[in-house]
Design an enzyme around this catalytic site. Structure first.
Site, PDB file in Angstrom:
ATOM      1  N   ARG A  50       0.853  -1.239  -0.067  1.00 36.28           N
ATOM      2  CA  ARG A  50      -0.032  -0.211   0.019  1.00 36.28           C
ATOM      3  C   ARG A  50       0.777   1.101   0.000  1.00 36.28           C
ATOM      4  O   ARG A  50       0.373   2.304  -0.119  1.00 36.28           O
ATOM      5  CB  ARG A  50      -0.967  -0.042   1.303  1.00 36.28           C
ATOM      6  CG  ARG A  50      -2.147  -0.878   0.913  1.00 36.28           C
ATOM      7  CD  ARG A  50      -3.052  -0.786   2.174  1.00 36.28           C
ATOM      8  NE  ARG A  50      -2.405  -1.513   3.315  1.00 36.28           N
ATOM      9  CZ  ARG A  50      -3.155  -1.887   4.319  1.00 36.28           C
ATOM     10  NH1 ARG A  50      -4.414  -1.863   4.559  1.00 36.28           N
ATOM     11  NH2 ARG A  50      -2.349  -2.246   5.369  1.00 36.28           N
ATOM     12  N   LYS A 148       2.924 -20.685   5.341  1.00 30.42           N
ATOM     13  CA  LYS A 148       2.246 -21.370   6.734  1.00 30.42           C
ATOM     14  C   LYS A 148       2.263 -20.082   7.535  1.00 30.42           C
ATOM     15  O   LYS A 148       2.761 -19.106   7.382  1.00 30.42           O
ATOM     16  CB  LYS A 148       3.120 -22.286   7.390  1.00 30.42           C
ATOM     17  CG  LYS A 148       4.619 -21.874   7.567  1.00 30.42           C
ATOM     18  CD  LYS A 148       5.078 -22.084   9.115  1.00 30.42           C
ATOM     19  CE  LYS A 148       4.543 -21.495  10.204  1.00 30.42           C
ATOM     20  NZ  LYS A 148       5.270 -20.562  10.911  1.00 30.42           N
ATOM     21  N   ASP A 177       6.894 -24.500   3.289  1.00 26.92           N
ATOM     22  CA  ASP A 177       7.181 -25.004   4.713  1.00 26.92           C
ATOM     23  C   ASP A 177       8.832 -24.887   4.625  1.00 26.92           C
ATOM     24  O   ASP A 177       9.462 -25.757   4.069  1.00 26.92           O
ATOM     25  CB  ASP A 177       6.926 -26.158   5.351  1.00 26.92           C
ATOM     26  CG  ASP A 177       7.444 -26.585   6.603  1.00 26.92           C
ATOM     27  OD1 ASP A 177       8.420 -26.138   7.045  1.00 26.92           O
ATOM     28  OD2 ASP A 177       6.430 -26.938   7.460  1.00 26.92           O
ATOM     29  N   HIS A 178       9.278 -23.449   5.397  1.00 26.86           N
ATOM     30  CA  HIS A 178      10.712 -23.320   4.610  1.00 26.86           C
ATOM     31  C   HIS A 178      11.699 -24.216   5.318  1.00 26.86           C
ATOM     32  O   HIS A 178      12.555 -24.411   4.709  1.00 26.86           O
ATOM     33  CB  HIS A 178      10.945 -21.872   5.041  1.00 26.86           C
ATOM     34  CG  HIS A 178      11.288 -21.480   6.467  1.00 26.86           C
ATOM     35  ND1 HIS A 178      10.534 -21.403   7.483  1.00 26.86           N
ATOM     36  CD2 HIS A 178      12.546 -21.629   7.070  1.00 26.86           C
ATOM     37  CE1 HIS A 178      11.010 -20.927   8.446  1.00 26.86           C
ATOM     38  NE2 HIS A 178      12.409 -21.342   8.422  1.00 26.86           N
ATOM     39  N   LYS A 182      15.775 -26.462   3.774  1.00 25.42           N
ATOM     40  CA  LYS A 182      17.007 -26.248   4.684  1.00 25.42           C
ATOM     41  C   LYS A 182      17.931 -27.331   4.108  1.00 25.42           C
ATOM     42  O   LYS A 182      17.437 -28.533   3.754  1.00 25.42           O
ATOM     43  CB  LYS A 182      16.804 -26.498   6.106  1.00 25.42           C
ATOM     44  CG  LYS A 182      16.153 -25.303   6.887  1.00 25.42           C
ATOM     45  CD  LYS A 182      16.017 -25.305   8.266  1.00 25.42           C
ATOM     46  CE  LYS A 182      15.487 -24.081   8.859  1.00 25.42           C
ATOM     47  NZ  LYS A 182      16.111 -22.854   9.128  1.00 25.42           N
ATOM     48  N   GLU A 216      14.939 -21.645  19.818  1.00 27.31           N
ATOM     49  CA  GLU A 216      15.367 -20.390  19.361  1.00 27.31           C
ATOM     50  C   GLU A 216      15.605 -19.722  20.680  1.00 27.31           C
ATOM     51  O   GLU A 216      15.237 -19.794  21.581  1.00 27.31           O
ATOM     52  CB  GLU A 216      14.136 -19.909  18.603  1.00 27.31           C
ATOM     53  CG  GLU A 216      13.800 -20.770  17.331  1.00 27.31           C
ATOM     54  CD  GLU A 216      12.550 -19.819  16.728  1.00 27.31           C
ATOM     55  OE1 GLU A 216      12.816 -19.195  15.786  1.00 27.31           O
ATOM     56  OE2 GLU A 216      11.376 -20.114  17.087  1.00 27.31           O
ATOM     57  N   ASP A 235       2.420 -22.392  15.226  1.00 29.23           N
ATOM     58  CA  ASP A 235       3.462 -21.651  14.402  1.00 29.23           C
ATOM     59  C   ASP A 235       4.628 -22.638  14.095  1.00 29.23           C
ATOM     60  O   ASP A 235       5.230 -22.554  13.217  1.00 29.23           O
ATOM     61  CB  ASP A 235       4.128 -20.611  15.431  1.00 29.23           C
ATOM     62  CG  ASP A 235       5.186 -19.869  14.649  1.00 29.23           C
ATOM     63  OD1 ASP A 235       4.814 -19.426  13.784  1.00 29.23           O
ATOM     64  OD2 ASP A 235       6.357 -19.642  15.323  1.00 29.23           O
ATOM     65  N   HIS A 240       6.651 -27.012  10.737  1.00 32.79           N
ATOM     66  CA  HIS A 240       7.810 -27.599  10.692  1.00 32.79           C
ATOM     67  C   HIS A 240       8.219 -28.931  11.479  1.00 32.79           C
ATOM     68  O   HIS A 240       8.906 -29.900  10.693  1.00 32.79           O
ATOM     69  CB  HIS A 240       8.752 -26.423  11.466  1.00 32.79           C
ATOM     70  CG  HIS A 240       8.611 -24.983  10.775  1.00 32.79           C
ATOM     71  ND1 HIS A 240       8.387 -24.864   9.404  1.00 32.79           N
ATOM     72  CD2 HIS A 240       8.548 -23.882  11.458  1.00 32.79           C
ATOM     73  CE1 HIS A 240       8.180 -23.557   9.226  1.00 32.79           C
ATOM     74  NE2 HIS A 240       8.617 -23.015  10.395  1.00 32.79           N
ATOM     75  N   LYS A 336      10.718 -20.686  22.114  1.00 32.57           N
ATOM     76  CA  LYS A 336      11.394 -19.394  22.095  1.00 32.57           C
ATOM     77  C   LYS A 336      12.067 -18.812  23.365  1.00 32.57           C
ATOM     78  O   LYS A 336      11.843 -19.475  24.286  1.00 32.57           O
ATOM     79  CB  LYS A 336      10.392 -18.238  21.716  1.00 32.57           C
ATOM     80  CG  LYS A 336       9.718 -18.558  20.302  1.00 32.57           C
ATOM     81  CD  LYS A 336       9.656 -17.376  19.361  1.00 32.57           C
ATOM     82  CE  LYS A 336       8.933 -17.564  18.236  1.00 32.57           C
ATOM     83  NZ  LYS A 336       9.709 -17.810  17.067  1.00 32.57           N
TER      84      LYS A 336
HETATM   85  C1  BG6 Z   1       8.903 -19.548  11.205  1.00 31.64           C
HETATM   86  C2  BG6 Z   1       8.061 -18.984  12.569  1.00 31.64           C
HETATM   87  O1  BG6 Z   1       8.171 -20.257  10.573  1.00 31.64           O
HETATM   88  O2  BG6 Z   1      10.144 -20.031  11.544  1.00 31.64           O
HETATM   89  C3  BG6 Z   1       9.003 -18.364  13.391  1.00 31.64           C
HETATM   90  O3  BG6 Z   1       7.088 -18.354  12.254  1.00 31.64           O
HETATM   91  C4  BG6 Z   1      10.350 -18.958  13.771  1.00 31.64           C
HETATM   92  O4  BG6 Z   1       8.275 -18.135  14.790  1.00 31.64           O
HETATM   93  C5  BG6 Z   1      11.152 -19.430  12.320  1.00 31.64           C
HETATM   94  O5  BG6 Z   1      11.166 -18.117  14.425  1.00 31.64           O
HETATM   95  C6  BG6 Z   1      12.278 -20.179  12.773  1.00 31.64           C
HETATM   96  O6  BG6 Z   1      12.684 -20.511  11.381  1.00 31.64           O
HETATM   97  P1  BG6 Z   1      14.451 -20.827  11.427  1.00 31.64           P
HETATM   98  O7  BG6 Z   1      14.734 -20.808   9.971  1.00 31.64           O
HETATM   99  O8  BG6 Z   1      15.091 -19.336  12.112  1.00 31.64           O
HETATM  100  O9  BG6 Z   1      14.535 -21.923  12.222  1.00 31.64           O
END
Ligand code: BG6
Length: 486
Positions: A50, A148, A177-178, A182, A216, A235, A240, A336
């Site tokens: 925007r 996600k 789903d990243h 990896k 994390e 989350d 993941h 976290k």
């Molecule tokens: C994301 C979550 O999908 O993955 C975050 O929404 C999280 O909360 C993150 O911090 C962690 O990803 P990575 O690649 O840093 O392990």
């Protein structure tokens, strides 16, 4: 030197193009692919937001977001090329008006693959897909990428899937789903299916249990609005951690084709035992310190003044009801504000059936540790004889494979691989609709029960390893969390 597989020219259209995900992950990933020479001439990147940016303002915005990635003469040269690919279209994606501006910025179909990446809140996925369709932008060359979490429960996930599916065919939809991008996660596939060594042992006869930890150190990172409605289970676990579980537990797929892999993952999701009473510990961090720096507790970080029951940590024991895994617990934990950032999969083998070394020999069962981050690698703990004459003393030693020491190449970020897979049309590392829904079907009832109940998550000190109850969860079974982490 990493091998670069060229991709065809493309248009990447990023909704939420000035947001957190775009600036922290997507644009740096595209820049690095350009740096490595993978992005062909004619490829274009359109950011949708925007903001009232013209092209120059957007280029300046991206330059500052890329920050230190641009250091050095080589990067400066790539930046000149990359910045020429950048465009910005001012558009409120929540409104029906103005979509012709996007269509005219993109111009008539060029034959390029056109990727629409929705780096927005999931509630906008359906409406944006519909508007893309109405604007005539959802043709055969179009692909839709969604992040996600897909919804917050089974019903909302189905709604989103129905809405985007009304405009795009399943084969055009890429659910990211990243974690699947990896390097170390893909290496898990290589380790399991490119070596014959593990497969005969990969079952309940030889494996005692599996642990998956994603720890994390970060807290809310300015995402309180989203995170406080999600929590660690939605989350991290629903996507993941369950995806990692599937890759560890699935049967060998017939090929690496998308459906062969996803069919096997789906079978695991459908075989998960319902979560029983006492199988889950939820926690929330209080104040503490991480690496010597004091950090506030979750409630202070939220700063709403209202107590929150959102979990920032979860540990659970799950079972997989099939022949391979019956009776083998999988312990999952993620949180976290833990002591350090560390993600790993631990496969704990059973002890030898009979010790010839007598009591007190200190025999430890073998343990395979797949480190996902940091210092990606694999460690296999083996018993060996301590050197020296006289007696036979045993010691557990690591057989250690560090990918950084073995391969002198840069480790690409997960998004680099995934963004190019979309252009290539390879959905193997993306989630199919039925997988997402199976994951929600399994975890949904537990979430509902907590939300209806009154139990608060257990407090844990920031900089630790979660609430004491998480330690008790595994110790009750006569096991411990992997000691090098905890
Ligand atoms: C994301 C979550 O999908 O993955 C975050 O929404 C999280 O909360 C993150 O911090 C962690 O990803 P990575 O690649 O840093 O392990």
């Amino acid at each position: 030197m990493a091998q670069i597989i060229p991709v065809a020219p493309f248009d990447y259209v990023v909704f939420g193009g000035t947001g957190d995900l775009a600036t922290r992950k997507l644009l740096p990933a595209l820049f690095h692919r350009d740096f490595d020479g993978q992005i062909p001439a004619g490829a274009r990147i359109f950011a949708i937001s925007r903001k009232d940016f013209d092209a120059a303002a957007y280029v300046a915005f991206v330059k500052s977001a890329l920050g230190s990635s641009l250091a050095g003469a080589d990067a400066a040269a790539v930046w000149r090329r990359f910045s020429a690919r950048l465009h910005h279209v001012t558009l409120d994606a929540q409104s029906d008006a103005g979509w012709e501006r996007l269509a005219s910025a993109l111009g008539p179909p060029t034959g390029h693959v056109r990727v629409f990446y929705l780096a927005t809140s999931p509630q906008f996925y359906g409406p944006i897909a519909r508007r893309l369709g109405q604007a005539g932008l959802a043709g055969d060359d179009a692909r839709l990428v969604v992040e996600k979490p897909i919804g917050s429960d089974l019903a909302s996930a189905r709604r989103i899937n129905d809405d985007i599916g009304a405009v795009f065919a399943e084969s055009q939809i890429y659910r990211i789903d990243h974690y699947l991008g990896k390097e170390a996660v893909q290496n898990l596939i290589a380790m399991r299916f490119a070596n014959s060594l593990f497969e005969p042992l990969w079952n309940s006869l030889w494996i005692d249990h599996v642990q998956i930890t994603v720890a994390e150190t970060v807290g809310l990172e300015g995402r309180a609005g989203y995170y406080d409605t999600a929590g660690a289970v939605r989350d991290m676990v629903q996507n993941h951690l369950l995806q990692l579980t599937c890759l560890v537990a699935m049967e060998p797929p017939q090929t690496l084709s998308a459906d062969a892999v996803r069919d096997e993952k789906l079978k695991i999701l459908r075989a998960l035992d319902p979560l029983g009473d006492g199988a889950v510990v939820r926690g929330q961090y209080g104040a503490g310190a991480i690496a010597g720096t004091a950090v506030p507790g979750y409630a202070q970080e939220l700063a709403t003044g209202v107590p929150s029951r959102t979990e920032t940590f979860v540990a659970m024991r799950l079972g997989i009801a099939n022949w391979r895994w019956a009776g083998v617990p999988f312990y999952l934990r993620t949180g976290k504000r833990m002591a350090r950032k560390a993600s790993e999969i631990v496969v704990q083998f059973k002890p030898v059936p009979h010790s010839i070394f007598g009591a007190g020999a200190g025999l430890l069962a073998n343990r395979l540790v797949v480190r996902l981050q940091p210092d990606e690698g694999i460690t296999l703990r083996l018993m060996t004889k301590e050197p020296g004459p006289g007696g036979l003393r045993l010691r557990s030693v690591p057989l250690d494979l560090s990918f950084a020491d073995t391969f002198s190449t840069r480790f690409p970020e997960a998004y680099e691989r995934l963004l190019m897979d979309v252009v290539r049309g390879n959905p193997t590392l993306f989630m199919r609709r039925d997988e997402v829904e199976a994951a929600w079907s399994w975890i949904g009832p537990a979430i509902l029960a907590w939300e209806r109940g009154s139990e608060a998550p257990k407090s844990y000190v920031a900089g630790g390893w979660g609430p004491a109850a998480a330690t008790a969860l595994i110790e009750r079974d006569g096991r411990t969390w992997h000691e090098e982490l905890a």
